[in-house]
Design an enzyme around this catalytic site. Structure first.
Site, PDB file in Angstrom:
ATOM      1  N   GLU A  49      -0.624   5.485   4.511  1.00 26.44           N
ATOM      2  CA  GLU A  49      -1.692   4.505   4.343  1.00 26.44           C
ATOM      3  C   GLU A  49      -1.187   3.254   5.058  1.00 26.44           C
ATOM      4  O   GLU A  49      -0.126   2.730   4.717  1.00 26.44           O
ATOM      5  CB  GLU A  49      -1.903   4.248   2.845  1.00 26.44           C
ATOM      6  CG  GLU A  49      -3.186   3.569   2.493  1.00 26.44           C
ATOM      7  CD  GLU A  49      -4.436   4.393   2.815  1.00 26.44           C
ATOM      8  OE1 GLU A  49      -5.504   3.786   2.847  1.00 26.44           O
ATOM      9  OE2 GLU A  49      -4.356   5.619   3.051  1.00 26.44           O
ATOM     10  N   ASP A  60      -5.108  -8.344  -1.492  1.00 25.19           N
ATOM     11  CA  ASP A  60      -3.655  -8.207  -1.438  1.00 25.19           C
ATOM     12  C   ASP A  60      -2.946  -9.312  -2.200  1.00 25.19           C
ATOM     13  O   ASP A  60      -3.312 -10.477  -2.115  1.00 25.19           O
ATOM     14  CB  ASP A  60      -3.166  -8.216   0.017  1.00 25.19           C
ATOM     15  CG  ASP A  60      -3.619  -6.985   0.772  1.00 25.19           C
ATOM     16  OD1 ASP A  60      -3.654  -5.916   0.132  1.00 25.19           O
ATOM     17  OD2 ASP A  60      -3.942  -7.088   1.956  1.00 25.19           O
TER      18      ASP A  60
END
Length: 268
Positions: A49, A60
């Site tokens: 990924e 994030d």
């Protein structure tokens, strides 16, 4: 897309789950990034990924934001990321490669052009973190036109309608979110998610991989026990990179150890 099907078939035959590491492409530099990815694969990663660094990454936490900043400092651009991807695919013809992205990067040169580039360099799937399912139709259509699996996030509070939609339109795998919030190894994944996995299976969804807050082997075992087909770990890996930027040899040793232990946890 077929690479995911092959992988899950092979793992099922061996009674293993998938361990999937996440890293930012180009972190801490393009050359080192390739070294890191080769190391992850050699240590037992079942699929990859990968992130394309973005300036405003909403989903994030600080660890992965810092990885993007290191990549930017090394001059990494989306074009360089695609060069890295092409190189990974050339060296590793069978491993599934997924991108974890933000919509701006997909829009930049046009949605169709983006998926065409993905297909050219051998990317298997794309997950766009800031596009909710309800807005995903144009992305899904372009992805499927180019043989790319559209990946959808299944949140812990997903209702039945959303589960059916994800099952119907997702390909490759289903990203099962451990919890709401941002990424980060400190924020441990919350289980159990058995009911979601059961429903996804009932609706014939692509296999579920659990992500967010997965940083130790016990959590991988717990994901598999809940019925997931595997686990994705990002922040814990990116942290190893961050702590060892000045000692690349030590970095690769620690990454090998971490991935080996996490992969071992997928074997029942």
């Amino acid at each position: 897309m077929e690479r995911y099907q092959q992988l899950f078939k092979q793992l099922a035959a061996k009674k293993e789950g998938a361990f999937v590491p996440f890293v930012q492409l180009g972190d801490p530099s393009p050359a080192m990034s390739l070294n890191i990815i080769d190391t992850l694969i050699a240590a037992g990663a079942d699929a990859l990924e990968l992130g394309i660094p973005f300036s405003d990454p909403l989903a994030d936490g600080p660890t992965i934001q810092n990885a993007a900043l290191r990549a930017f400092a090394a001059g990494v651009t989306p074009a360089i990321c695609f060069e890295i991807l092409a190189e990974i695919r050339q060296k590793h013809p069978t491993i599934p490669i997924g991108l974890l992205m933000y919509a701006n990067l997909v829009f930049h040169n046009g949605i169709d052009h983006f998926y065409q580039r993905c297909a050219e360099v051998g990317v298997d799937s794309v997950l766009i973190a800031d596009v909710p399912f309800e807005e995903s139709a144009p992305f899904r259509a372009a992805a499927l036109r180019h043989g790319i699996a559209p990946i959808f996030i299944c949140p812990p509070n997903a209702d039945d309608d959303l589960l059916r939609e994800i099952a119907s339109h997702g390909r490759g795998y289903t990203y099962l979110l451990s919890r709401a919030g941002v990424t980060g190894a400190e924020n441990h994944g919350q289980l159990p998610l058995n009911h979601l996995v059961d429903k996804l299976r009932e609706y014939n969804a692509a296999p579920a991989l659990q992500g967010f807050g997965i940083s130790e082997p016990a959590q991988v075992k717990a994901s598999l026990a809940a019925g997931a087909a595997g686990a994705i770990s990002g922040s814990a890996i990116v942290k190893i990179i961050e702590k060892n930027v000045a000692q690349p040899v030590e970095m690769l040793v620690q990454l090998t150890r971490f991935v080996t232990e996490m992969k071992a946890a997928t074997r029942s």
